[in-house]
Structures are given as structure tokens and as C-alpha cells.
Design a protein around this motif. Structure first.
Motif, mmCIF file in Angstrom:
data_model
loop_
_atom_site.group_PDB
_atom_site.id
_atom_site.type_symbol
_atom_site.label_atom_id
_atom_site.label_comp_id
_atom_site.label_asym_id
_atom_site.label_seq_id
_atom_site.Cartn_x
_atom_site.Cartn_y
_atom_site.Cartn_z
ATOM 1 N N LYS A 25 0.847 -1.200 0.000
ATOM 2 C CA LYS A 25 0.000 0.000 0.000
ATOM 3 C C LYS A 25 0.884 1.251 0.000
ATOM 4 N N ASP A 82 0.819 3.888 1.649
ATOM 5 C CA ASP A 82 1.182 4.433 2.963
ATOM 6 C C ASP A 82 2.030 3.468 3.799
ATOM 7 N N SER A 135 1.306 0.690 5.164
ATOM 8 C CA SER A 135 0.664 0.074 6.326
ATOM 9 C C SER A 135 0.383 -1.412 6.122
ATOM 10 N N LYS A 181 6.263 -0.722 9.347
ATOM 11 C CA LYS A 181 6.195 -0.178 8.001
ATOM 12 C C LYS A 181 6.530 -1.276 7.007
#
Lengths: 323, 251
Positions: B20, B22, B24, B221
Motif C-alpha cells: 500500500k 502508505d 501500512s 512499516k
């Protein structure tokens, strides 16, 4: 006081490259965190390997020499290493992500009530750790939340620890009395080879399903392997088909290699194979299918019939070496 | 003999995994989920033991979101006797998963736990070993052959290790984790699928296991790995070897 404890695996009285990589990772953790280091060597008749470990920059070496430790049996080895860590007050325990490390290090973590990160490839200054997940398609940043932290280190992630100016002291220790196990070693059928070990070699030549048979590994691939002084590897497809033994498998679930030169012959380049070799310095692919994914990661690609190209390549290399 | 087989729901290994933006997690839209391949091999082995020995019971257990019912139904259709799902909407770290499994082992008292050596999402290769250690049980990881003694009290396992094949033996109970070449899992048959509908699939909330906040490892992350770009195609073997000699200086 030794806060970073590094487990030293050995075979045939020597330290493989993976152990020197584990030392390098342990030394880096110690440097970043301002800690000192110790190495632990287990086995029967370990004086030479303990001396070798002592020469590579660790603070000291603990050697536990016991006939019960002749073979790496998971429950006993885990208790020996965890016992050593407790005695030294270690806050980090480091090992190589080899078959043995993968096998017994989670038990070490459990015995120390520690979190463990497997197969790590990087250490950040804030103490977090980088490790590949999803067959190498993702790099995950993780933190170990427990006071004691256990890691296994990918054999390609750090440069092997060089020899230090002076050697550390070797201390003999006894196997703790409560270190008992319920597992019994039965036998080890070693794959005999005069070639370098896959994870140690500067050049690796691997064959895939395109080789079509185990016999072709011998007659077609091996002459190239030997003229290059390389280690021989294989794709999972070739191992599954029974062409070569399992310990030649390169890939996420097999061995992870990063030699100077990797030659992929008749290998299409499945995700899980790429995960085991894509950090190689130079990659050569020989495949008759020009659209094979292996060409997306190769520095030099040759679209050709391997049965013609590989013997030709062996001849060309011979010519150059003769000069 | 009772055999407990923990399985995990994971993205199909053939899927192209994308992270993803971001960081995440991974993109799961339109991703097919399956039984982790190593767990499927463990289940197949359990079913073979059951067929050879008669009278054995194969119990499936999974920890995962409610949709993991799909994978447990598949396992029941392959031939497992009953299944249990610990409903957990978020991913557990290996130590927490092993803690839950330990409590299930204590309640079920299996003779053997057959598990996959690793799941192909987190690739940790820890749960079987941590579980074994927490029970002070023997283990045989990376199994390519599992053989029982005549009295079924001891197991000898051939393991795929660096440099060859190793054999270890131990008295049950114990834990075996599977490598790729142990067997070729079967497909669920149509009668198997019909029968599976009537088999027990018990759901238990994760909260029952009291492991909230117990994570020993946290993922912060995710990022895609550095990309390696395609180099060039060469036309002949002579050109290839020439470049390796003069440009790459490796020969």
C-alpha cells in the motif's frame, strides 16, 4: 559483561561465511547500542573453531565442548545458548539464518521470553530492524519489544567480519546440568561435493526445469560450473522434479545467495526463485523464452537454446582462462 | 492418535504482492487467499497418517479473520475431522500465535502437531519451534519424510538441512514442521466438499486466550524492495563471455 551474544555455527572444523556474517551483524548491533560482544561455540572438539571465532573481532569466546553437542539437536542447543545468554546477561542473541539457526533460534527466543526477528537484512539507528517478507516482495520494518532480542541474520546482508588485529580470549564452559533434550540424532547423509558451498561461492551457476533431467545437470551444466570454479544451484522446479538434491535449491524457501556472478540457466524466474538470488552483483540469464521474467532482473540476457549455449560458454570461458 | 494441524490463511503464492502507498500493509483487493502451502502439506501428511493408521483424528486450527472459515472448510473437505477458528481480525506475531496454540494443545492433548515450516506472508519460520519449546516438546523442522515406529510411540523424521539430509527421532508427543517435498497435497473431492459442510467448525474469540498486548514483535512499516532493472540482451555466447571478461571483469 557481554550484552550481544553471537552463536557460531561450524562445519568440518571451519566457520562458514554465514557465521562471519552473523559476527558482523552482532558487532554492528554492539556498536550502534554501545554494548560489548561474546561468541558462543558449541560442539565436540571445538578448540580450532573457537580460536577462529576469536580472531574476528568479538570481545570473547565461550566454548562448550561436550559429546552431547556433537550434532546440532534443537532442544539441547537452544538450552545451551539460552543458558549462556542468561549467564552473561545478554540483551541481544544473534545467529545466522541457516537451516540450523532457523531450526533452533526460535526456541532460544522462547526460553529467554524474547521477541525474535528472522532473516534480518538491516539494522536502523533507532533499534528497528529490516527483514524481507512475502518472499522478498516486501521489506518490513519491525521492532522487538522485549528486553532481550533475538535475531537471525540473512547470509547476504552484511559483509563477513574480517580478521581483527588481535584475538579474543576463549573461555571454556560446561553444558548446564539442566540442559537435557528429548530429541535423538539418528544420521546425516551429507551431499558430497568438491565445489564451493552455495552460500560461500563467488560464482553460482543454477539450472532450472529447462535442463529437462538430472543427467543433463551432469553432462551439460557441470562442465560450465567447474570451468568457472562455481557452486551449483537449482530452481525449486528442478529440485521438485528430482533432478538434483534439495540442498541445491536457491529461493525464498531454499538458500539465499548473493554471489559476484549468478548464472541462471533454463530458469524462468518465479518470484520465489528471484527472492533467493536477486541481490547477486551480476546476473546472467540463459533461456530460450525471451519473455521469461528472469530477464527482468538480469544484467546480461541471452535468448538461446541452453543445450547449445552452455557448452559453447564453457568453451569460451576455457579459452579466456587459457590466456 | 490425535494430530493437530495449525493452518494459516495467506495470499495465493502466485499473486503479485503490492505494498500500500502508505506502507501500512499489502494491497488485498482482488487478491485470492488460500491455505499456506506449507500448512497444506502438513494437513496432507496428517491425512496420510490417518489413512495408514486408522483411528487417528485430524483436528484443524487456525487463527485469523472470520473469512478463514473458507480455508478451514477446504481443509475439512480434504479430510480433516473437525476444525477450530480463533477469530482474530489483526495479525498476531509468532510468539503470540504460539501462545494461543499452546493453550489449544493443552486442551486437546494431541500426540503430534504437524505444522508448516513457515507461512509465506511473514516468512518468520518460528511458530512451530516456539510452540515446541514452550511445551518442552521435541521438534523436527523442515521434514521431507515422517516415519512412525511399529508401536506408533516414536517418530523418525528426515529433515532438509544445509549440506544434506538429517534424521532425528523422538518419542511422542512432539512437533513436526513440513518442507516442500514431504508430499503432494490432494484436492478436495466433491463428496469431501459435501461432507465438510456437516463437520464441526467451532469459533472462539481471540479474547478468550488473554493475549491482548502480548506482541513481542511489531511491524511498523512495509516497503517494496529496491528494484533491480533489466540489463541488456546479448546476441551470442561470445559476446556474453566477452562482456563478463572485459566489462564485468568476473571471468
Amino acid at each position: 559483561m557481554a550484552k550481544v551474544l553471537i552463536f557460531i555455527e561450524h562445519a568440518h572444523g571451519k566457520l562458514p561465511k554465514t557465521s562471519l556474517v552473523a559476527i558482523a551483524a552482532g558487532l554492528e548491533i554492539a556498536k550502534k547500542q554501545g554494548l560489548d560482544t561474546a561468541a558462543v561455540v558449541l560442539g565436540k572438539g571445538v578448540d580450532a573453531v573457537a580460536a577462529e571465532a576469536a580472531a574476528h573481532g568479538v570481545g570473547k569466546v565461550i566454548a562448550i565442548d561436550d559429546a552431547k553437542l556433537e550434532h546440532c539437536v534443537a532442544d539441547l542447543y537452544a538450552k545451551a545458548v539460552a543458558g549462556c545468554a542468561k549467564q552473561l546477561g545478554s540483551t541481544w542473541v544473534v545467529g545466522a539464518a541457516t537451516a540450523a539457526g532457523k531450526d533452533f533460534f526460535p526456541r532460544v527466543a522462547q526460553l529467554l521470553d524474547a521477541g525474535m526477528a528472522s532473516d534480518i537484512t538491516g539494522l536502523n539507528d533507532d533499534g528497528s530492524i529490516v527483514r524481507p517478507t512475502y518472499a522478498g516482495n516486501v521489506m518490513s520494518t519491525v521492532s522487538i519489544e522485549t528486553p532481550v532480542k533475538v535475531v537471525t541474520v540473512r547470509g547476504t546482508a552484511f559483509d563477513p567480519a574480517p580478521k581483527a588485529a588481535s584475538a579474543a580470549a576463549v573461555e571454556k564452559a560446561a553444558l548446564p546440568a539442566d540442559a537435557t533434550g528429548r530429541m535423538r540424532f539418528v544420521s546425516f547423509n551429507e551431499t558430497k561435493s568438491d565445489r564451493p558451498a552455495l552460500t560461500d561461492a563467488a560464482i553460482v551457476v543454477s539450472g532450472g526445469r529447462g535442463l529437462k533431467s538430472g543427467e543433463n545437470f551432469t553432462t551439460v551444466l557441470e562442465p560450465l560450473v567447474d570451468v568457472l570454479g562455481a557452486a551449483m544451484g537449482a530452481s525449486r522446479a528442478a529440485v521438485d522434479a528430482g533432478f538434483v538434491p534439495n540442498d541445491l535449491q536457491v529461493g525464498q524457501t531454499g538458500k539465499v545467495v548473493a554471489p559476484q556472478l549468478y548464472v541462471a540457466v533454463g530458469i524462468s524466474g518465479a518470484i520465489q526463485h528471484l527472492a533467493g538470488m536477486k541481490d547477486s552483483k551480476v546476473i546472467v540469464a540463459i533461456n530460450k523464452d525471451g519473455d521469461a521474467p528472469i530477464f527482468n532482473v538480469s544484467d546480461y540476457g541471452l535468448v538461446a537454446d541452453l543445450f547449445k549455449a552452455v557448452p559453447e560458454m564453457a568453451d569460451e570461458v576455457k579459452k579466456i582462462k587459457a590466456h | 492418535m490425535k494430530i493437530l494441524v495449525p493452518i494459516k490463511r495467506v495470499p495465493d503464492p502466485q499473486t503479485n504482492i503490492a505494498v500500500k502507498p502508505d506502507g501500512s500493509g499489502i494491497v488485498t483487493d482482488n487478491v485470492k487467499f488460500v491455505i499456506n502451502p506449507f500448512c497444506e502439506i502438513a494437513l496432507e501428511e496428517a491425512l496420510r497418517v490417518k489413512e495408514q493408521q486408522g483411528g487417528a483424528e485430524v483436528v484443524l486450527v487456525s487463527i485469523g479473520p472470520k473469512v478463514t472459515q473458507e480455508q478451514l472448510r477446504t481443509g475439512l473437505a480434504m479430510g480433516a475431522d473437525r476444525a477450530m477458528l480463533v477469530v482474530a481480525e489483526e495479525e498476531l506475531d509468532p510468539a503470540t500465535a504460539a501462545t494461543v496454540l499452546k493453550k489449544i494443545v493443552e486442551a486437546e492433548s494431541p500426540d503430534l502437531v504437524l505444522a508448516g515450516k513457515q507461512s509465506i506472508d511473514d516468512d518468520a519460520n518460528q511458530v512451530g519451534q516456539i510452540l515446541a519449546s514452550s511445551l518442552d516438546w521435541p521438534q523436527a523442522t523442515f521434514a521431507s519424510k515422517v516415519e512412525f515406529s511399529a508401536d506408533k510411540k516414536e517418530v523418525t523424521v528426515t529433515r532438509e538441512v544445509d549440506g544434506g539430509l538429517e534424521q532425528v527421532a523422538f518419542a511422542l508427543p512432539g512437533i513436526v514442521t513440513t518442507d516442500l517435498r514431504l508430499n503432494e497435497p490432494r484436492y478436495a473431492s466433491l463428496p469431501g466438499i459435501m461432507k465438510a459442510r456437516k463437520k464441526e467448525l467451532k469459533e472462539v474469540p481471540l479474547a478468550d486466550y488473554g493475549v491482548a498486548g502480548a506482541a513481542k514483535v511489531k511491524t511498523h512499516k512495509m516497503a517494496p524492495p529496491p528494484k533491480r532493472s533489466a540489463g541488456r540482451k546479448v546476441e551470442t555466447v561470445q559476446e556474453l563471455v566477452g562482456l563478463l571478461h572485459t566489462e564485468a571483469k568476473l571471468i
